[in-house]
Design an enzyme around this catalytic site. Sequence first.
Site, short mmCIF file in Angstrom:
data_model
loop_
_atom_site.label_atom_id
_atom_site.label_comp_id
_atom_site.label_asym_id
_atom_site.label_seq_id
_atom_site.Cartn_x
_atom_site.Cartn_y
_atom_site.Cartn_z
N ARG A 66 6.36 -4.26 3.66
CA ARG A 66 4.96 -3.88 3.57
C ARG A 66 4.36 -3.87 4.97
O ARG A 66 4.93 -4.39 5.93
CB ARG A 66 4.20 -4.87 2.69
N HIS A 67 3.20 -3.27 5.08
CA HIS A 67 2.43 -3.33 6.32
C HIS A 67 2.12 -4.78 6.68
O HIS A 67 2.23 -5.67 5.83
CB HIS A 67 1.12 -2.56 6.14
N ASN A 85 -6.78 -7.57 2.96
CA ASN A 85 -5.91 -8.59 2.36
C ASN A 85 -6.55 -9.98 2.48
O ASN A 85 -6.53 -10.77 1.53
CB ASN A 85 -4.54 -8.63 3.03
N ARG A 104 -3.06 0.84 8.00
CA ARG A 104 -2.34 -0.43 8.12
C ARG A 104 -0.83 -0.24 8.26
O ARG A 104 -0.17 -1.06 8.89
CB ARG A 104 -2.69 -1.37 6.97
N GLU A 146 -0.76 3.69 -0.94
CA GLU A 146 -0.85 2.69 -2.00
C GLU A 146 -1.41 3.30 -3.29
O GLU A 146 -2.09 4.34 -3.26
CB GLU A 146 -1.75 1.52 -1.53
N PHE A 177 -9.92 -4.76 -17.01
CA PHE A 177 -9.07 -5.80 -16.41
C PHE A 177 -8.07 -6.32 -17.45
O PHE A 177 -6.89 -6.51 -17.15
CB PHE A 177 -9.97 -6.93 -15.89
N ARG A 189 -5.36 -3.64 -18.32
CA ARG A 189 -4.32 -3.57 -17.29
C ARG A 189 -3.33 -4.72 -17.47
O ARG A 189 -2.12 -4.54 -17.29
CB ARG A 189 -4.95 -3.60 -15.90
N HIS A 199 3.44 -0.25 0.91
CA HIS A 199 2.42 -1.10 0.29
C HIS A 199 3.01 -1.83 -0.91
O HIS A 199 4.10 -1.50 -1.37
CB HIS A 199 1.24 -0.24 -0.14
N MET A 204 6.20 -0.50 -2.82
CA MET A 204 7.46 -1.20 -2.58
C MET A 204 8.06 -1.70 -3.89
O MET A 204 9.29 -1.70 -4.07
CB MET A 204 7.24 -2.35 -1.61
#
Length: 459
Positions: free
Chosen positions: A246-247, A253, A296, A316, A338, A341, A381, A385
């Site tokens: 990842r970055h 973050n 990033r 991303e 939420f 998901r 990202h 990933m």
Amino acid sequence: ERTRCKMSDDGRRSPSRPPASCPQLANCPTVIVMVGLPARGKTYMSKKLTRYLNWIGVKCRVFNVGEYRREAVKEYKKYDFFDPENKEAMKIRKQCALDALADMSLWLEGEGEVAVFDATNTTRERRQLVMDFCQRDRNYKVFFIESVCDDPEVIAENVKEVKINSPDYRSFNKDEAMRDFLERIRMYQRMYEPLDTEYDKEKSFIQVHNVGQRFLVNQIQDHIQSKICYYLMNIHVLPRSIYLTRHGESELNLKGRIGGDSSLSFRGRQFANALAKFMEEQNVNNLKVWTSQLKRTIETAGGFHAPIEQWKALNEIDAGVCEEMTYEEIQEKFPEEFAMRDQDKYHYRYPRGESYQDLVARLEPVIMELERQTNVLVICHQAVMRCLLAYFLDKNSDDLPYLKVPLHTVMKLTPMAYGCKVESFYLNIEAVNTHRERPKNTDPERKTEDALETVPEHF
């Protein structure tokens, strides 16, 4: 959406099992029939192809006749079991093929869409038996993949890497195993009838010569078969390594905000320097560096002198209306979203955004290009990933969105004969934890503390 088809009582095709949120790429079930002498890479291709089809959402499974034979004949003694003059053994081998076909049919009549019938299938008689089983009695589509190989180096490597480790040769020393296996190949050569462009002109097939040196394609019937050909034309067996990371830690973050296009934090810039040094120490020949088009990842690649390509496909996952929000803010403003998901993270699509399923479709060209390449470092990202790792490590869609891919860690993937070797390198620079574990309570009426139970700490 395309759905599976079955025969209704009046003889017409009728759709069955239309899934709630997952598009089906296969209409009627497809049977992929492998063809070729032993040590020609058939099982390598069948396993790799199955992994790819499952990753893009096509339910696929391999039925390896050799495993049925090992179950029927508990102890393998010698190559003459494969002698075409050995009538008793031929009867056992035919029954094993029929047993595998029966199990395959049961699976296809249930949840399956594509099955790979992995065996030598070197005679026209055997291939006709499979065709009759699949098409005359069950209306399955049949597609043959023949691996033709006359390169002594490739054959020798296949014998050494794969067959000597076969369960058949557990009680053999390496020299005995090698001699016996070469004799076994000669047994098959006596009866081998390759696919022929004239005799088999009505069949759908692809011939793969020397594991990808050249191809012959005949009578492609549908979308699935064209995707199979496209995939097989992109894979190779040359040794290489793929590095995924990842970055570096970003400003968003630190604040626990998802998405966005922020720059690296101080520790993120430290990681960028450490990553360039780490890859230099790896001493990789002809390294290419791929990033997304977000700041990033581009900043993380700033210290490299290797060729750098920016891929929009590596951006991303698009969180739509939730971009740059914290999980706490999403729970406060969109509690039902939420919870939805959390109930099905792979198929859930953010309002005006993307799902993991969408992301896999977006990343398919990246996977194809990775298969064509030699040594590549991909700076991407978290969600991206996870999708790439799921392809190489054969993870299902339920596990994919929860794979752990921490910041400031490099994963080195080295494709092997039947899988992928994974090495993980933490570059010793601290970073926030962005991994949210699978929550226990996914009820839309849950309490706020239950919804936020697995949210990682942030500033």
